[in-house]
Scaffold this active site. Structure first.
Site, PDB file in Angstrom:
ATOM      1  N   THR A 180     -30.270  -7.447 -33.795  1.00  0.00           N
ATOM      2  CA  THR A 180     -31.626  -7.179 -33.321  1.00  0.00           C
ATOM      3  C   THR A 180     -32.264  -8.420 -32.709  1.00  0.00           C
ATOM      4  OG1 THR A 180     -32.423  -7.604 -35.565  1.00  0.00           O
ATOM      5  CG2 THR A 180     -32.063  -5.322 -34.963  1.00  0.00           C
ATOM      6  N   ARG A 226     -25.987 -13.941 -35.154  1.00  0.00           N
ATOM      7  CA  ARG A 226     -26.161 -14.724 -36.378  1.00  0.00           C
ATOM      8  C   ARG A 226     -24.892 -14.661 -37.206  1.00  0.00           C
ATOM      9  NH1 ARG A 226     -32.318 -12.892 -38.173  1.00  0.00           N
ATOM     10  NH2 ARG A 226     -33.300 -13.475 -36.210  1.00  0.00           N
ATOM     11  N   SER A 251     -33.842 -17.401 -37.700  1.00  0.00           N
ATOM     12  CA  SER A 251     -35.166 -16.953 -38.134  1.00  0.00           C
ATOM     13  C   SER A 251     -35.420 -17.231 -39.605  1.00  0.00           C
ATOM     14  CB  SER A 251     -35.345 -15.470 -37.805  1.00  0.00           C
ATOM     15  OG  SER A 251     -36.675 -15.064 -38.041  1.00  0.00           O
ATOM     16  N   HIS A 252     -35.576 -16.184 -40.401  1.00  0.00           N
ATOM     17  CA  HIS A 252     -35.959 -16.300 -41.797  1.00  0.00           C
ATOM     18  C   HIS A 252     -34.760 -16.504 -42.722  1.00  0.00           C
ATOM     19  CE1 HIS A 252     -34.961 -12.239 -40.708  1.00  0.00           C
ATOM     20  NE2 HIS A 252     -34.718 -11.952 -41.967  1.00  0.00           N
ATOM     21  N   LYS A 255     -29.883 -16.941 -29.635  1.00  0.00           N
ATOM     22  CA  LYS A 255     -30.296 -15.758 -28.879  1.00  0.00           C
ATOM     23  C   LYS A 255     -30.799 -16.174 -27.514  1.00  0.00           C
ATOM     24  CE  LYS A 255     -35.134 -15.062 -30.286  1.00  0.00           C
ATOM     25  NZ  LYS A 255     -36.118 -14.023 -30.650  1.00  0.00           N
ATOM     26  N   ASP A 261     -42.206 -18.582 -41.286  1.00  0.00           N
ATOM     27  CA  ASP A 261     -40.778 -18.588 -41.595  1.00  0.00           C
ATOM     28  C   ASP A 261     -40.011 -19.673 -40.847  1.00  0.00           C
ATOM     29  OD1 ASP A 261     -40.934 -17.409 -39.050  1.00  0.00           O
ATOM     30  OD2 ASP A 261     -39.123 -16.234 -39.391  1.00  0.00           O
ATOM     31  N   ASP A 297     -38.308 -19.982 -38.014  1.00  0.00           N
ATOM     32  CA  ASP A 297     -38.550 -20.276 -36.595  1.00  0.00           C
ATOM     33  C   ASP A 297     -39.976 -20.017 -36.157  1.00  0.00           C
ATOM     34  OD1 ASP A 297     -38.333 -17.497 -36.762  1.00  0.00           O
ATOM     35  OD2 ASP A 297     -37.434 -17.306 -34.781  1.00  0.00           O
ATOM     36  N   ASP A 344     -41.977 -17.261 -36.311  1.00  0.00           N
ATOM     37  CA  ASP A 344     -42.464 -16.021 -35.718  1.00  0.00           C
ATOM     38  C   ASP A 344     -42.969 -15.002 -36.741  1.00  0.00           C
ATOM     39  OD1 ASP A 344     -40.026 -15.200 -36.759  1.00  0.00           O
ATOM     40  OD2 ASP A 344     -39.213 -14.451 -34.861  1.00  0.00           O
ATOM     41  N   ARG A 345     -42.790 -15.278 -38.039  1.00  0.00           N
ATOM     42  CA  ARG A 345     -43.275 -14.364 -39.065  1.00  0.00           C
ATOM     43  C   ARG A 345     -44.458 -14.968 -39.812  1.00  0.00           C
ATOM     44  NH1 ARG A 345     -38.388 -10.910 -41.725  1.00  0.00           N
ATOM     45  NH2 ARG A 345     -37.220 -10.538 -39.816  1.00  0.00           N
ATOM     46  N   THR A 382     -37.040  -0.990 -34.614  1.00  0.00           N
ATOM     47  CA  THR A 382     -37.196  -2.363 -35.097  1.00  0.00           C
ATOM     48  C   THR A 382     -36.574  -3.328 -34.097  1.00  0.00           C
ATOM     49  OG1 THR A 382     -37.214  -1.674 -37.406  1.00  0.00           O
ATOM     50  CG2 THR A 382     -36.557  -3.940 -36.946  1.00  0.00           C
ATOM     51  N   GLU A 424     -44.613  -5.378 -36.670  1.00  0.00           N
ATOM     52  CA  GLU A 424     -43.549  -4.720 -37.397  1.00  0.00           C
ATOM     53  C   GLU A 424     -43.679  -5.051 -38.877  1.00  0.00           C
ATOM     54  OE1 GLU A 424     -40.124  -6.199 -35.365  1.00  0.00           O
ATOM     55  OE2 GLU A 424     -40.116  -8.106 -36.422  1.00  0.00           O
ATOM     56  N   GLU A 425     -43.092  -4.222 -39.701  1.00  0.00           N
ATOM     57  CA  GLU A 425     -43.278  -4.337 -41.140  1.00  0.00           C
ATOM     58  C   GLU A 425     -42.675  -5.599 -41.738  1.00  0.00           C
ATOM     59  OE1 GLU A 425     -39.231  -4.112 -41.608  1.00  0.00           O
ATOM     60  OE2 GLU A 425     -40.565  -4.242 -43.314  1.00  0.00           O
ATOM     61  N   LYS A 460     -43.041 -12.214 -31.603  1.00  0.00           N
ATOM     62  CA  LYS A 460     -44.016 -12.231 -32.684  1.00  0.00           C
ATOM     63  C   LYS A 460     -44.372 -13.680 -32.971  1.00  0.00           C
ATOM     64  CE  LYS A 460     -40.283 -11.313 -36.050  1.00  0.00           C
ATOM     65  NZ  LYS A 460     -39.262 -10.687 -35.177  1.00  0.00           N
ATOM     66  N   ARG A 481     -32.511  -1.550 -46.016  1.00  0.00           N
ATOM     67  CA  ARG A 481     -33.952  -1.641 -46.156  1.00  0.00           C
ATOM     68  C   ARG A 481     -34.506  -0.230 -46.365  1.00  0.00           C
ATOM     69  NH1 ARG A 481     -34.646  -6.930 -45.119  1.00  0.00           N
ATOM     70  NH2 ARG A 481     -33.845  -7.890 -43.205  1.00  0.00           N
TER      71      ARG A 481
END
Length: 541
Positions: free
Chosen positions: A16, A20, A111-112, A124, A275, A277, A279-280, A342, A361-362, A374, A494
Site C-alpha cells: 500500500t 517494505r 513508516s511506522h 517508495k 510516527d 516518517d 505522516d501519522r 486503504t 484513514e483509521e 497524510k 486488521r
C-alpha cells in the site's frame, strides 16, 4: 557510468505504500539496485528529470541514499534535491516535490514499522503531484522487477550530504536542502501562528512525542522555536537509526509513555505523537484519547475556524475501514464524502480533481490538499488551532461534537504476524460464505449486508477489487476485516469494529465495552481466535 548485469529477485511487489522488507534483505546483493532501476524504468526513465530524495533517518537510509544518487546520475537525471543528512519527513518530501516542480521522488522509510539492523526498511516512489504512485505504476514497477537484467550506477565517491548547497555527480546536480524549512514555512501559511503563540504565552501546556523519529526536528522548530512552547515540550526529539528501540507507531500501545502522562495526574493540556516518517498522528487531552476517526470528523466540522480552510471544504474522503463519523459531518455541511480503499494514493486523484480538501484513514492518518500525503504535524496544528479558536479543551470539543452528530464507537484490533496461509484461508472461507450471511441473527445483531469492497475511482474510472470485507448490521454498526499491506513478517489481520449511537444517551461508554456485542458477533461469524489459536489481538487502538 557502469552497467551491471543482474537477475530478477522474487518478492519485490510494492504494498500500500512502497516496498517494505527486513533491512538485511534490502542490504543483500543487488536488492536495492534492482528495485530502484525497475522504478526508473517503469516511469519511463529519469533522463533530464528532477527528483526529490530523503527519508526518516532509519538504519541503512544514508547508505541507500548514496546508491540512489549514483543510480540517478547514471540514468541521466538532471537534478536530485536531497534533505540534509538524507532526512525528509514524508509530508515534507511531498511538499518539496510540489513546491519545486520535481518530476517525482523516492522516500526511504517503512513508516511506522521499527527500524534497525534487523528491523524494517522501505522505498517508495511518489509522483509529480507529490503523492504515492498509483496502482498502475506500482504494478509496472513489479512487472519490471520480474524481468530486469541490468542496472546502471555511477562509480564515484559518496556525496557530502551534511552540508547545504550544490555539488555534482558527473553531469547531475545534487542539491542538499534544509529538510525542515520549506515545510515549516508552509505550515505558517495555513495556520494562525499568532493565535497559537498567544495560546502558549498564556500558559497552555503540551507534550509532543516524536518517538525518536523524523518528526523531532520539525516539531522543535514549529512548536518550540516558532510558537514559543516551553523547551522540552517535544520529547524523544532526536531521530535515531533504530528509533531508540521504540516501535514508532503513534497509538495507545506503542506511545505508552505519552499515554501514561496524559492519563495521569498533572497532565498537560494537550498531547500528540507522530510516527517514523512523520505522516501519522495521535491526539490526546487530559484523560482523553481521540480515535483517528473522531479526529477526522472533528477537524472537518471545525476546519472553517482555521485560516487555510476558512473558505470551506470542497469535500472530504475517508478510507473504507474508517468510521462513518465524518460522513455525518459532510452531510451537515452539504459537501461530498468519498469512501476509498486503504492507502493514501487513492486520495490523490480526488484532491487533484478539486473534489476534496480533507482526507483521513483509521490508521492514524489525516491530511489535506496542501500536500499529497497524510501529515502528522499538520493534524496536530489543526487541533491546536481549533482549541485556540474555540477556547475549549479536547474533551469539551469531543463532547460537543458527539452531542451534535452522535458517536461512532470505534476500535481496531490487530492480529500481527499470523501464518500467511492461516490468515488467507480464513478470509477465503469468509468470502465463500458472504452471500449466505444476509439476514442472519448473530449474538443479538441482524446482518443487513455483507460484501467485499470494490472501488471505482470517480475521476479516472480505475477499479480496485478485493479491498476488504464488510459485514453491516442493522442500526449502523459494522465490522471490517482486511489483511494489512504494511507488514514485513507473516500476515497482519486488521479488524475494524464500529457501533453508532445517535444520543443523547449512551455517549460516554468505554469504547471496548460499547463494542463488545460487535466483537462477540465477529468471533461467531469469522472464528478468528478459534482458527488462529490467539487469545486476542496483539494491538488494540
Amino acid at each position: 557510468m557502469t552497467t551491471y548485469s543482474t537477475a530478477p529477485i522474487g518478492g519485490q511487489k510494492p504494498g500500500t505504500s512502497g516496498l517494505r522488507k527486513k533491512t538485511p534483505v534490502f542490504m543483500g546483493p543487488n536488492y536495492l539496485e534492482n528495485f530502484v532501476q525497475a522504478t526508473f524504468d517503469a516511469i519511463g526513465g529519469v533522463s533530464g528529470k528532477t527528483l526529490v530524495l530523503g527519508g526518516d533517518g532509519r538504519y541503512f537510509g544514508a547508505e541507500a541514499a548514496q546508491v540512489i544518487l549514483k543510480m540517478a546520475a547514471a540514468n541521466g537525471a538532471a537534478r536530485v534535491i536531497v534533505g540534509q543528512g538524507a532526512w525528509l519527513s514524508t509530508p515534507a518530501a511531498s511538499n518539496l516535490i510540489r513546491a519545486r516542480g520535481a518530476d517525482g521522488g523516492l522516500i526511504l522509510s517503512a513508516s511506522h514499522n521499527p527500524g534497525g539492523p534487523n528491523e524494517d526498511f522501505g522505498v517508495k516512489y511518489n509522483m509529480a503531484n507529490g503523492g504515492p504512485a498509483p496502482e498502475a505504476v506500482t504494478e509496472a514497477i513489479y512487472a519490471r522487477t520480474q524481468e530486469i537484467a541490468e542496472y546502471r550506477k555511477l562509480e564515484a565517491p559518496d556525496v557530502n550530504l551534511t552540508a547545504i548547497g550544490e555539488s555534482h555527480l558527473d553531469a547531475m546536480v545534487v542539491e542538499v536542502v534544509d529538510p525542515v524549512l520549506a515545510y515549516a514555512d508552509l505550515m505558517e501559511t495555513l495556520f494562525d501562528f499568532k493565535a497559537l503563540r498567544g495560546l502558549f504565552h498564556e500558559g497552555f501546556t503540551m507534550r509532543m512525542d516524536a518517538m525518536c523519529a523524523i518528526t523531532g526536528p520539525y516539531a522543535v522548530e514549529i512548536f518550540e522555536n516558532r510558537l514559543g512552547a516551553a523547551p522540552g515540550t517535544v520529547v524523544h526529539e532526536t531521530p535515531l537509526p533504530d528509533f531508540g528501540g521504540m516501535h514508532p507507531d503513534p497509538n495507545p500501545t506503542w506511545a505508552h509513555e505519552l499515554m501514561a502522562e496524559l492519563m495521569g495526574e498533572g497532565a498537560p493540556d494537550f498531547g500528540a505523537a507522530s510516527d517514523g516518517d512523520g505522516d501519522r498522528n495521535m491526539i490526546l487531552g487530559p484523560g482523553c484519547y481521540v480515535s483517528p476517526s473522531d479526529s477526522l470528523a472533528v477537524i472537518a466540522a471545525n476546519a472553517h475556524l482555521v485560516p487555510g480552510y476558512a473558505g470551506g471544504l470542497k469535500g472530504v474522503a475517508r478510507s473504507m475501514p474508517t468510521s462513518a463519523a465524518v460522513d455525518r459531518v459532510a452531510e451537515a455541511l452539504g459537501i461530498d464524502c468519498y469512501e476509498t480503499p486503504t492507502g493514501w494514493k487513492f486520495f490523490g486523484n480526488l484532491m487533484d480533481a478539486g473534489r476534496v480538501s480533507l482526507c483521513g484513514e483509521e490508521s492514524f492518518g489525516t491530511g489535506s490538499d496542501h500536500v499529497r500525503e497524510k501529515d502528522g504535524l499538520w493534524a496536530v496544528l489543526m487541533w491546536l488551532n481549533i482549541i485556540a479558536a474555540r477556547g475549549q479543551g479536547v474533551a469539551e470539543i469531543l463532547a460537543d461534537h458527539w452531542a451534535r452528530f452522535g458517536r461512532n464507537y470505534y476500535s481496531r484490533h490487530d492480529y500481527e504476524a499470523l501464518p500467511t496461509d492461516v490468515a488467507t484461508a480464513m478470509l477465503d472461507d469468509l468470502r465463500d460464505r458472504l452471500s449466505g450471511l444476509l439476514g442472519r441473527a448473530v449474538s443479538g445483531l441482524v446482518i443487513a449486508g455483507a460484501d467485499e469492497f470494490t472501488y471505482t475511482d470517480p475521476v479516472d474510472g480505475s477499479v480496485s477489487a478485493r479491498q476488504g470485507f464488510r459485514i453491516l448490521f442493522e442500526g449502523g454498526s459494522r465490522v471490517v476485516l482486511r489483511l494489512s499491506g504494511t507488514g514485513t513478517e507473516g500476515a497482519t489481520l486488521r479488524v475494524y469494529l464500529e457501533r453508532y449511537v445517535p444520543g443523547p444517551e449512551g455517549l460516554d461508554e468505554d469504547p471496548q465495552a460499547a463494542l463488545d456485542p460487535i466483537i462477540v458477533a465477529t468471533e461467531e461469524i469469522v472464528g478468528i481466535r478459534a482458527r488462529t489459536g490467539r487469545a486476542g489481538p496483539d494491538v488494540i487502538t
